[in-house]
Design a protein around this motif. Sequence first.
Motif: not given
Length: 128
Positions: A1-19
């Motif tokens: 999971m990767v995370i960033s925060v901009t002016e109080g807005i937090k964005v989290c991303v999780e990736v899955t490979y769909q074999a």
Amino acid sequence: MVISVTEGIKVCVEVTYQAEFSSPHQHHYVFTYKVTIENNSQHTYQLLKRKWQIFDAAEESKIVEGNGVVGQQPIREPGDSHSYVSGCNLKSGLGKMKGSYTMEKLFDGKSIEVEVPEFQMIANIFHN
């Protein structure tokens, strides 16, 4: 999971490979990603637009822009979150994405660019 925060807005991303939906012998690799956007600011925001940079080891990078996310332009009060799942097809099993959301503060109409952190897409075939 990767995370960033901009002016109080937090964005989290999780990736899955769909074999099961991929065909490596045909140079077709499918990835899904789940994005969670948390409004940890003191303001109400609406997500208006998205912009993605997609990098694929097998071809030129491309820019994808559009309104909202998966057909929605969610409004989130302070403390609220919004999650969605989308996908990306690559010609190689190796790529990455990053981007931004244009969000408007409903109180005064001012827009901010919220960073979507860079995330990697690596097909499981490379981990054998």
